[in-house]
Design a protein around this motif. Structure first.
Motif, PDB file in Angstrom:
ATOM      1  N   ASN A 121       0.777  -1.187   0.025  1.00  0.00           N
ATOM      2  CA  ASN A 121       0.033   0.176  -0.025  1.00  0.00           C
ATOM      3  C   ASN A 121       1.002   1.051   0.088  1.00  0.00           C
ATOM      4  N   ALA A 174      -2.316   0.233  -5.512  1.00  0.00           N
ATOM      5  CA  ALA A 174      -3.798   0.350  -5.538  1.00  0.00           C
ATOM      6  C   ALA A 174      -4.205   0.160  -7.084  1.00  0.00           C
ATOM      7  N   HIS A 211      -8.729  -0.195  -3.148  1.00  0.00           N
ATOM      8  CA  HIS A 211      -7.660  -1.110  -2.736  1.00  0.00           C
ATOM      9  C   HIS A 211      -7.663  -0.975  -1.187  1.00  0.00           C
ATOM     10  N   GLN A 212      -7.634  -2.536  -0.607  1.00  0.00           N
ATOM     11  CA  GLN A 212      -7.604  -2.574   0.715  1.00  0.00           C
ATOM     12  C   GLN A 212      -6.628  -3.748   1.103  1.00  0.00           C
ATOM     13  N   SER A 215      -4.732  -8.893   0.180  1.00  0.00           N
ATOM     14  CA  SER A 215      -5.220  -7.867  -0.728  1.00  0.00           C
ATOM     15  C   SER A 215      -6.544  -8.019  -1.223  1.00  0.00           C
TER      16      SER A 215
END
Length: 314
Positions: A199, A206, A231-232, A244
């Motif tokens: 990240n 992302a 995106h996390q 992810s």
């Protein structure tokens, strides 16, 4: 295309929703991953390169290589060969008797690598092998030549521990006793180090993750609104697994014309796209416990972020 369509449908019909990480890699995805590898936060490539560059002699000793005996050096998923070149240069310079067999599913990647090696290491004998790892290894097994397998970049970490065991066991069935596996893995470490690798501050990871939805839009005529997904990444240090996800920021419906279906998303609902397992000695021993390999040596980079384990085929 049919496989892509089928696997996207299966993944989005599952609960929880998933999408296979292998589909990150279209032309745009490939370019984004090159950017990821060059990011300040992405320590993985630099860490293993540190080993291959600065501990080359230690690798050669650990692999128990003998100048008087021929061997095959086989790399699974060779890519651009950045790390491997450090080892190849030393082996050629010191007159070891071997052939280099890079295996890759991409004929294009192999052609570029072969051309590159002709320029950089002119005396190296390169025998590119395009196709599935195990199918190629099966054809090479019959010759009984001693084999060194390279599986680098912590690629094994994209598999669950159960699948990793199956993968290594299957590798063992394609090798003979005395052959060796050099397994490159990322080590379990603090969230402050691992988190930013998945990240980054510029949003490259992302973009890489979200590009999967863009690919589905283009190739399967979907209408994912990329502004309504984010995106996390998650990393649990105790578990040692980076995950992810692509998360829907709102309640919405997405239509995929090529599938002929619509898919409902709740606000906050996650699509799981990838795992990146981190390791320690105990985990490696557990994964190889039911395989034909034993642990011979562990070589780490200068920061102890990454390890290359040497495994012997028993």
């Amino acid at each position: 295309m049919n496989t892509f369509k089928k696997e996207v449908q299966q993944g989005l019909e599952a609960n929880p929703k998933t999408l296979p990480s292998k589909y990150f890699y279209d032309k745009k995805g490939d370019a984004l991953f090159v950017e990821i590898m060059n990011m300040a936060e992405y320590y993985l490539t630099r860490s293993e390169l540190d080993i291959f560059k600065n501990k080359t002699e230690e690798l050669i000793q650990a692999l128990d290589l003998n100048k008087g005996s021929y061997f095959e050096l086989i790399e699974l998923g060779a890519g651009d060969g950045t790390k491997t070149k450090e080892l190849l240069k030393k082996l050629v310079h010191e007159n070891y008797n071997f052939d280099y067999f890079p295996i890759d599913i991409s004929a294009n990647a192999l052609a570029l690598l072969e051309q590159d090696l002709k320029t950089e290491i002119a005396d190296l004998s390169v025998k590119t092998q395009q196709g599935d790892y195990f199918e190629v290894l099966d054809t090479l097994k019959a010759n009984k030549n001693p084999k060194i397998i390279l599986f680098l970049g912590s690629n094994i970490g994209n598999l669950t521990d159960e699948l990793a065991t199956k993968f290594i066991y299957k590798l063992g069935t394609n090798l003979n006793p005395g052959d060796k596996l050099l397994l490159g893995v990322d080590l379990i470490k603090a969230k402050e180090i691992v988190g930013p690798a998945y990240n980054d501050s510029k949003g490259i990871t992302a973009a890489f993750n979200i590009n999967l939805l863009e690919r589905i839009n283009k190739q399967l005529e979907a209408n994912f609104n990329l502004n309504q997904f984010e995106h996390q990444p998650e990393y649990n240090e105790d578990e040692g697994i980076a995950k992810s996800f692509i998360t829907s920021t709102t309640k919405q419906t997405v239509e995929i014309k090529a599938i002929g279906k619509s898919f409902q998303f709740k606000a906050g609902e996650k699509i799981h796209t990838e795992i990146s397992r981190k390791y320690n000695d105990k985990l490696i021993q557990k994964i190889i416990a039911d395989t034909d390999f034993s642990l011979a040596r562990k070589i780490m980079d200068s920061k102890a972020y990454f390890a290359d384990y040497i495994l012997n085929r028993t």
